[in-house]
Design a protein around this motif. Structure first.
Motif, short mmCIF file in Angstrom:
data_model
loop_
_atom_site.label_atom_id
_atom_site.label_comp_id
_atom_site.label_asym_id
_atom_site.label_seq_id
_atom_site.Cartn_x
_atom_site.Cartn_y
_atom_site.Cartn_z
N PHE A 81 0.73 -1.63 0.56
CA PHE A 81 0.12 0.07 -0.67
C PHE A 81 0.34 1.71 -0.25
O PHE A 81 0.12 2.61 -0.45
CB PHE A 81 -0.91 0.27 1.31
N ALA A 84 0.80 2.11 -3.82
CA ALA A 84 -0.46 3.57 -4.12
C ALA A 84 -0.12 3.88 -3.81
O ALA A 84 -0.55 5.07 -4.60
CB ALA A 84 -1.43 2.38 -3.54
N CYS A 180 -2.91 -1.43 -5.79
CA CYS A 180 -3.79 -2.14 -4.51
C CYS A 180 -3.36 -3.18 -4.06
O CYS A 180 -3.98 -4.32 -3.53
CB CYS A 180 -5.33 -1.23 -4.34
#
Length: 459
Positions: A81, A84, A180
């Motif tokens: 993450f 992202a 993700c």
């Protein structure tokens, strides 16, 4: 008839982690290789990369110990993450021209990347048998660089009919979605203690570890003569990205052609990695002979690439800015200008081949030192941490507007310096590594661990 590998086989696990890196670091590489993260002004992108690699230095070195303590699945999941968040920060930059969020996201990404790459390195070089390590490295590298190819296709397609100098929001949104997905895919990894080779053996004898032991082992890395000899190799292994992405690809090509170029930059990495695996796993030769032959190929190829790059660099001094185009003769190159584009594009894709040769060889050397997973997770983390230190310096040189020519010279000199101790390590490689079993009451085979303990060990 083609047969799929078992879920808990080493090959399946390398394939899964390859696709995780396809969707996370692969997308980051694609974005980064656009030059300035796809922005016309490279300053924020270079400063974000400096922040990224500053934290990467620390978490690269300690990342192996974090993985040893907490296991591979959740550490990679959380790390995904951070990629992202970094890509998404460029949407904010597009609309505000304020780079603070992107730089902060870069620093956080350094934490996640250090941990992810330590886990990846351990899986890739410790799960296979000694005679298969070149093949496993190549399989990972091919899948991983598919991400760079896809990441090159996205900006090329989305910006095909656009004359904007920076990437559109849609490109960054696509990157966020894919990254993700990569984070969630990491949960499909098998707990390491359950990974079993085709001959029925666990990947290695495993044991519990502790924060105290890991801290001691990290300190020992900096007292290990072999690790110290590999410092220049590690430092140089990503140093050239700043120059190749910003000064070369970002310096003389327009936006859509940069994406076009990256399809081939990352694509030809797969070719280089695949071809190299045959030499690295050639069992008719001793490990030292394989290493020396590949060392010669890497040394000659990289020096030839930098020689060609020097010839090109003599034609221009700066890339496009907000107010003017590059001073490359004829201005920014579009891929449709075949006469002008062919030579620089071929040279750029050969840079990708050189990257694959150097980094695949570096991982093979590390994997040739031991078969102990705990050690290899630390060695991989050490490699990535020192690599990030080099990248920190390189990106800051670009952010400080060091001339393109001086960056090129620095890269070439650093490469030559790194070859000397690398040769020493390769010369001293032994054909078979017999890792002593630690005298610890907790040493057991992977099959004896309970499900609850799986994520607390490295197998």
């Amino acid at each position: 008839m083609f047969k799929l590998p078992r879920y808990n086989s080493p090959m399946t696990q390398v394939i899964i982690v390859g696709f995780v890196c396809f969707l996370n670091p692969g997308m980051y590489n694609a974005l980064n290789s656009m030059g300035g993260g796809g922005q016309v002004d490279h300053t924020t992108g270079s400063n974000a990369n400096t922040a990224l690699y500053c934290t990467f230095v620390v978490f690269g070195v300690i990342g192996g110990s974090i993985v040893n303590l907490f296991g591979v699945r959740w550490t990679i999941f959380g790390s995904g993450f951070t990629y992202a968040l970094y890509s998404g920060s460029y949407i904010y930059l597009n609309h505000t021209q304020k780079g603070g969020l992107t730089i902060a996201a870069g620093a956080l990404l350094g934490v996640g990347a250090g941990i992810l790459w330590a886990a990846q390195g351990m899986i890739m070089v410790s799960y296979p048998r000694e005679e298969e390590k070149g093949k496993y490295i190549a399989v990972f590298w091919i899948i991983f660089n598919l991400g760079g190819m896809l990441g090159g296709i996205l900006p090329f397609a989305i910006n095909f009919h656009s004359d904007k100098k920076s990437l559109a929001d849609g490109v960054y949104i696509a990157f966020v979605i894919l990254e993700c997905l990569g984070a969630f895919l990491s949960l499909a990894l098998c707990p390491p203690a359950k990974v079993v080779r085709d001959d029925g053996s666990s990947v290695v004898l495993v044991k519990y570890t502790s924060a105290r032991k890991e801290a001691i082992e990290i300190i020992k890395l900096f007292l290990n003569p072999t690790m110290l000899a590999l410092l220049p190799m590690s430092f140089a292994s990503n140093f050239f990205y700043g120059y190749q992405f910003n000064c070369f690809n970002g310096g003389i090509f327009n936006v859509r052609t940069r994406g076009f170029n990256n399809i081939f930059y990352w694509g030809f990495q797969m070719v280089g990695s695949y071809l190299l695996s045959f030499l690295l796993d050639k069992q008719e030769w001793t490990k030292r002979k394989r290493g020396l032959i590949v060392f010669g190929i890497v040394a000659v190829f990289f020096n030839a690439i930098w020689g060609g790059t020097l010839k090109l660099q003599l034609r221009y001094t700066h890339g496009p800015t907000a107010n003017e185009d590059t001073d490359y003769p004829g201005g920014s190159i579009d891929f449709t200008e075949h006469g002008r584009a062919a030579g620089p594009i071929i040279l750029y894709l050969l840079c990708g081949v050189g990257d694959a040769l150097y980094q695949n060889f570096a991982y093979w050397i590390i994997g040739a030192l031991t078969n102990d997973n705990l050690k290899l997770s630390r060695y991989a983390g050490f490699y990535k941490g020192i690599q990030s230190l080099g990248a920190t310096v390189a990106w800051q040189l670009d952010a400080k507007k060091v001339t393109f020519m001086h960056q090129l010279i620095g890269n070439w000199v650093l490469l030559v310096i790194s070859l000397i101790p690398m040769f020493y390590v390769v010369w001293n490689l032994k054909d078979h590594v017999n890792d002593a079993i630690p005298d610890d009451d907790a040493v057991v085979t992977g099959k004896e661990y309970t499900a609850e303990a799986d994520e607390k060990v490295i197998a």
